[in-house]
Design a protein around this motif. Structure first.
Motif, PDB file in Angstrom:
ATOM      1  N   ASP A 194       6.525  18.476   8.947  1.00  0.00           N
ATOM      2  CA  ASP A 194       5.739  19.551   8.333  1.00  0.00           C
ATOM      3  C   ASP A 194       4.268  19.419   8.724  1.00  0.00           C
ATOM      4  N   SER A 195       3.725  18.222   8.516  1.00  0.00           N
ATOM      5  CA  SER A 195       2.320  17.959   8.831  1.00  0.00           C
ATOM      6  C   SER A 195       2.151  16.449   8.969  1.00  0.00           C
ATOM      7  N   SER A 196       2.131  15.976  10.189  1.00  0.00           N
ATOM      8  CA  SER A 196       2.030  14.530  10.391  1.00  0.00           C
ATOM      9  C   SER A 196       0.706  13.990   9.852  1.00  0.00           C
ATOM     10  N   LYS A 197      -0.360  14.798   9.927  1.00  0.00           N
ATOM     11  CA  LYS A 197      -1.659  14.338   9.442  1.00  0.00           C
ATOM     12  C   LYS A 197      -1.630  14.135   7.923  1.00  0.00           C
ATOM     13  N   LEU A 198      -1.122  15.123   7.188  1.00  0.00           N
ATOM     14  CA  LEU A 198      -1.038  15.005   5.734  1.00  0.00           C
ATOM     15  C   LEU A 198      -0.063  13.899   5.343  1.00  0.00           C
ATOM     16  N   TYR A 199       1.064  13.873   6.008  1.00  0.00           N
ATOM     17  CA  TYR A 199       2.086  12.875   5.720  1.00  0.00           C
ATOM     18  C   TYR A 199       1.525  11.456   5.886  1.00  0.00           C
ATOM     19  N   ASN A 200       0.910  11.199   7.036  1.00  0.00           N
ATOM     20  CA  ASN A 200       0.364   9.861   7.296  1.00  0.00           C
ATOM     21  C   ASN A 200      -0.801   9.529   6.363  1.00  0.00           C
ATOM     22  N   LEU A 201      -1.576  10.538   5.983  1.00  0.00           N
ATOM     23  CA  LEU A 201      -2.687  10.311   5.053  1.00  0.00           C
ATOM     24  C   LEU A 201      -2.171   9.785   3.723  1.00  0.00           C
ATOM     25  N   VAL A 202      -1.156  10.442   3.189  1.00  0.00           N
ATOM     26  CA  VAL A 202      -0.594  10.007   1.899  1.00  0.00           C
ATOM     27  C   VAL A 202       0.055   8.637   2.027  1.00  0.00           C
ATOM     28  N   VAL A 203       0.881   8.456   3.045  1.00  0.00           N
ATOM     29  CA  VAL A 203       1.590   7.185   3.214  1.00  0.00           C
ATOM     30  C   VAL A 203       0.600   6.032   3.384  1.00  0.00           C
ATOM     31  N   ASP A 204      -0.378   6.203   4.257  1.00  0.00           N
ATOM     32  CA  ASP A 204      -1.335   5.121   4.513  1.00  0.00           C
ATOM     33  C   ASP A 204      -2.160   4.803   3.266  1.00  0.00           C
ATOM     34  N   HIS A 205      -2.589   5.852   2.541  1.00  0.00           N
ATOM     35  CA  HIS A 205      -3.409   5.614   1.356  1.00  0.00           C
ATOM     36  C   HIS A 205      -2.628   4.844   0.295  1.00  0.00           C
ATOM     37  N   TYR A 206      -1.394   5.244   0.048  1.00  0.00           N
ATOM     38  CA  TYR A 206      -0.647   4.578  -1.017  1.00  0.00           C
ATOM     39  C   TYR A 206      -0.133   3.212  -0.596  1.00  0.00           C
ATOM     40  N   HIS A 207       0.063   2.997   0.694  1.00  0.00           N
ATOM     41  CA  HIS A 207       0.365   1.637   1.127  1.00  0.00           C
ATOM     42  C   HIS A 207      -0.842   0.724   0.914  1.00  0.00           C
ATOM     43  N   SER A 208      -2.052   1.272   1.069  1.00  0.00           N
ATOM     44  CA  SER A 208      -3.246   0.465   0.790  1.00  0.00           C
ATOM     45  C   SER A 208      -3.382   0.201  -0.711  1.00  0.00           C
ATOM     46  N   VAL A 209      -2.983   1.174  -1.526  1.00  0.00           N
ATOM     47  CA  VAL A 209      -2.961   0.954  -2.980  1.00  0.00           C
ATOM     48  C   VAL A 209      -2.002  -0.186  -3.315  1.00  0.00           C
ATOM     49  N   TRP A 210      -0.843  -0.186  -2.679  1.00  0.00           N
ATOM     50  CA  TRP A 210       0.145  -1.242  -2.932  1.00  0.00           C
ATOM     51  C   TRP A 210      -0.410  -2.607  -2.524  1.00  0.00           C
ATOM     52  N   THR A 211      -1.041  -2.655  -1.365  1.00  0.00           N
ATOM     53  CA  THR A 211      -1.568  -3.923  -0.863  1.00  0.00           C
ATOM     54  C   THR A 211      -2.607  -4.523  -1.812  1.00  0.00           C
ATOM     55  N   SER A 212      -3.408  -3.672  -2.433  1.00  0.00           N
ATOM     56  CA  SER A 212      -4.470  -4.162  -3.326  1.00  0.00           C
ATOM     57  C   SER A 212      -3.995  -4.342  -4.767  1.00  0.00           C
ATOM     58  N   ALA A 213      -2.756  -3.923  -5.058  1.00  0.00           N
ATOM     59  CA  ALA A 213      -2.244  -4.038  -6.432  1.00  0.00           C
ATOM     60  C   ALA A 213      -1.847  -5.482  -6.738  1.00  0.00           C
ATOM     61  N   THR A 214      -1.680  -5.762  -8.026  1.00  0.00           N
ATOM     62  CA  THR A 214      -1.372  -7.114  -8.501  1.00  0.00           C
ATOM     63  C   THR A 214       0.078  -7.198  -8.949  1.00  0.00           C
ATOM     64  N   SER A 215       0.748  -8.261  -8.556  1.00  0.00           N
ATOM     65  CA  SER A 215       2.133  -8.472  -8.985  1.00  0.00           C
ATOM     66  C   SER A 215       2.230  -8.448 -10.498  1.00  0.00           C
ATOM     67  N   LEU A 216       3.302  -7.882 -10.992  1.00  0.00           N
ATOM     68  CA  LEU A 216       3.481  -7.732 -12.446  1.00  0.00           C
ATOM     69  C   LEU A 216       3.385  -9.091 -13.151  1.00  0.00           C
ATOM     70  N   GLU A 217       3.947 -10.130 -12.542  1.00  0.00           N
ATOM     71  CA  GLU A 217       3.923 -11.446 -13.164  1.00  0.00           C
ATOM     72  C   GLU A 217       2.513 -12.017 -13.251  1.00  0.00           C
ATOM     73  N   ASP A 218       1.617 -11.557 -12.349  1.00  0.00           N
ATOM     74  CA  ASP A 218       0.265 -12.112 -12.297  1.00  0.00           C
ATOM     75  C   ASP A 218      -0.751 -11.317 -13.099  1.00  0.00           C
ATOM     76  N   LEU A 219      -0.346 -10.193 -13.688  1.00  0.00           N
ATOM     77  CA  LEU A 219      -1.276  -9.420 -14.493  1.00  0.00           C
ATOM     78  C   LEU A 219      -1.635 -10.203 -15.741  1.00  0.00           C
ATOM     79  N   ALA A 220      -2.919 -10.320 -16.005  1.00  0.00           N
ATOM     80  CA  ALA A 220      -3.394 -11.129 -17.146  1.00  0.00           C
ATOM     81  C   ALA A 220      -3.371 -10.296 -18.428  1.00  0.00           C
ATOM     82  N   LEU A 221      -2.169 -10.060 -18.943  1.00  0.00           N
ATOM     83  CA  LEU A 221      -2.023  -9.274 -20.178  1.00  0.00           C
ATOM     84  C   LEU A 221      -1.564 -10.171 -21.319  1.00  0.00           C
TER      85      LEU A 221
END
Length: 264
Positions: A237-264
Motif C-alpha cells: 500500500d505504502s512502503s514509506k508509511l509501513y516502514n515508518l510505523v514498523v521502525d518507530h515501534y521497533h525502536s519503542v520496543w528496544t527502549s522498553a523495559t522487561s516486565l520483570e525489571d519494572l520497579a513497581l
C-alpha cells in the motif's frame, strides 16, 4: 509457524476438519492399496496408478485447508489495499486475528485491557504452536522507578481517569500469567513496559513477510477507544508509511523495559 504446527493448531480449533479427515483417509487408503498390491497378484502398474490417484485426492484435501487459511488471513489485510475502519465495531474480531496462522504478532497499547482480560489463553495457545508475541504496554514508572507524571492526564484523554491504577493491575496480572506459562510459551511471549507518550495503539503482524501488515488506532482527544478510527496498511500500500510505523515501534520496543525489571 511450521506446517505441522499449523495443522495441529487447526485441528485443535476444529478448523477445516473435513479437509484434514479427507487427507488422512487418502493416506490410509493409499497405504492399504500398496500393501494389498504386495500380497496379491495385481499388476504393480495398476496398484501404483490407483494409489497415486487416491494420494492426489488427499493432497487436494490438504490444499483446501491451506487455501481456507490464506483466505481467512487475507480477510484482514491484503497487498495493494489499505483498509480504514470508522470504529471498532467495523473491525474483524481481534481473537480471529490472533488465531490466524502468523509467525510474529507485536501489540503496543496504552493498557492492553482487552488482551489481559480476554485473550491471554489464545496467545498462550498460539505461542505453543511457535507464533512469537511481543506485548508492550505503557508503564506508570520510568525504568529507574520514578513515577511518570503525565499518566493520569493521558488517562483522561484515553477515557480512564484512574489509568495509573489500571496499568498497575494489568502489569501485575501479566507478570503472574507469564510466570505460569511453560518454558516454550515464555520463550515465545515477551512483555515490556514503555514510558514514551503513546499516540496510538499499534499491532504489527508478520512484518518480515510479504503478507505482513500494520494496524494503527490513533489516540484522539475525548474520543473513546471503541469509537476511534483505525487503518491497516501493508508494504504494498505504502512502503514509506509501513516502514515508518514498523521502525518507530521497533525502536519503542528496544527502549522498553522487561516486565520483570519494572520497579513497581
Amino acid at each position: 509457524m511450521g506446517k505441522v504446527a499449523r495443522i495441529a493448531a487447526d485441528i485443535r480449533r476444529r478448523n477445516s476438519l473435513d479437509a484434514y479427515i479427507g487427507w488422512l483417509l487418502a493416506l490410509l487408503v493409499t497405504g492399504l492399496q500398496l500393501v494389498a498390491g504386495f500380497w496379491t497378484d495385481q499388476s504393480w502398474v495398476t496398484v501404483i496408478v490407483s494409489a497415486t490417484m487416491v494420494l492426489l485426492l488427499g493432497i487436494v484435501a490438504l490444499a483446501t485447508a491451506e487455501i481456507r487459511r490464506v483466505l481467512a488471513t487475507t480477510n484482514f489485510a491484503s497487498p495493494g489495499r489499505a483498509r480504514v475502519f470508522i470504529d471498532r465495531a467495523q473491525l474483524p474480531p481481534l481473537r480471529g486475528l490472533l488465531e490466524s496462522s502468523h509467525r510474529t504478532v507485536e501489540i503496543y497499547g496504552v493498557q492492553l485491557g482487552h488482551i489481559v482480560h480476554h485473550l491471554l489463553p489464545v496467545i498462550a495457545e498460539q505461542a505453543t504452536a511457535d507464533c512469537r508475541f511481543r506485548l508492550a504496554l505503557l508503564s506508570p514508572v520510568y525504568p529507574d522507578g520514578e513515577k511518570v507524571p503525565w499518566v493520569n492526564e493521558l488517562g483522561a484523554v484515553h477515557g480512564f481517569a484512574n489509568l495509573e491504577d489500571v496499568l498497575r493491575a494489568n502489569i501485575a496480572q501479566l507478570r503472574h500469567w507469564h510466570a505460569s506459562l511453560t518454558p516454550k510459551q515464555r520463550r515465545n511471549i515477551e512483555i515490556r513496559g514503555f514510558s514514551a507518550i503513546p499516540t496510538a495503539s499499534v499491532i504489527l503482524v508478520d512484518t518480515d513477510r510479504t503478507m505482513g501488515f500494520v494496524h494503527v488506532e490513533p489516540i484522539l482527544h475525548a474520543i473513546a477507544p471503541s469509537d476511534r478510527p483505525t487503518f491497516w496498511v501493508t508494504k504494498a500500500d505504502s512502503s514509506k508509511l509501513y516502514n515508518l510505523v514498523v521502525d518507530h515501534y521497533h525502536s519503542v520496543w528496544t527502549s522498553a523495559t522487561s516486565l520483570e525489571d519494572l520497579a513497581l
